[in-house]
Enzyme design. Sequence first.
Site: not given
Length: 245
Positions: A153, A166
């Site tokens: 990400s 996350y």
Amino acid sequence: MKAYKSKDDLLIGKTILITGAGDGIGKSLAIESAKLGATVILLGKTLSKLESVYDSIEALNKAQASILPLDLQGATEQHYIDLADTIKREYGHLDALVHNASQLGILGPFEQIPQDMWDNVMQVNVNAPFLLTKSLLPLLQQAPHASIIFTTSGVGNKGRAYWGAYCVSKFATEGMMQLLADEYENSTLRFNAINPGATRTAMRASAYPAEDKDALKTAFEILPSYLYLLGDDSIHVQGQRINAQ
């Protein structure tokens, strides 16, 4: 790589396992891989979604896909060992593994992260890829050239406030990929990670509920980087973090 044009027979003869294959990027990648000749193993937790993807692949009149329902949240190491045994019995080897499934968790201040939410995100985003990769390594080593793709990400290599578990999980994802790439540098296995970027998926919508989703690229539009890493054109690409956009 973002403009990579795949040949129609790019993945003929390859068996590919995709996690989170029932929706979003996993669904699009599964269908496109089947179009290019791959035998796709669909792994996910929602059977109805996997069946829908299966039906879409069946309509292509290409290699038949298979479904492996598994909830990564509750799966134990034995589940992954049994899964590997099933694939070995059915296919004998595995040409590619795509770690696509991820859990976002709750975004907010670090000091307010509930431990159970932290544990859940780490279970799906870190522990599951660890156990799945570990169990499938013998099958991947049976392939002439195997590709393992992790999903990272924009917050996976530079921390961003309020992205909590996350963010940390994607740092761990990139670390796992780099470790494996180094360990298997002189082998038939290659390990790389893709950052999909802002994509029109349910996870993106939950992170940015006010965003205009129509301004984002669709899952299909970001597939060239994935297809490049799945095909033999990327045989010598190892340990790379690739931005799909």
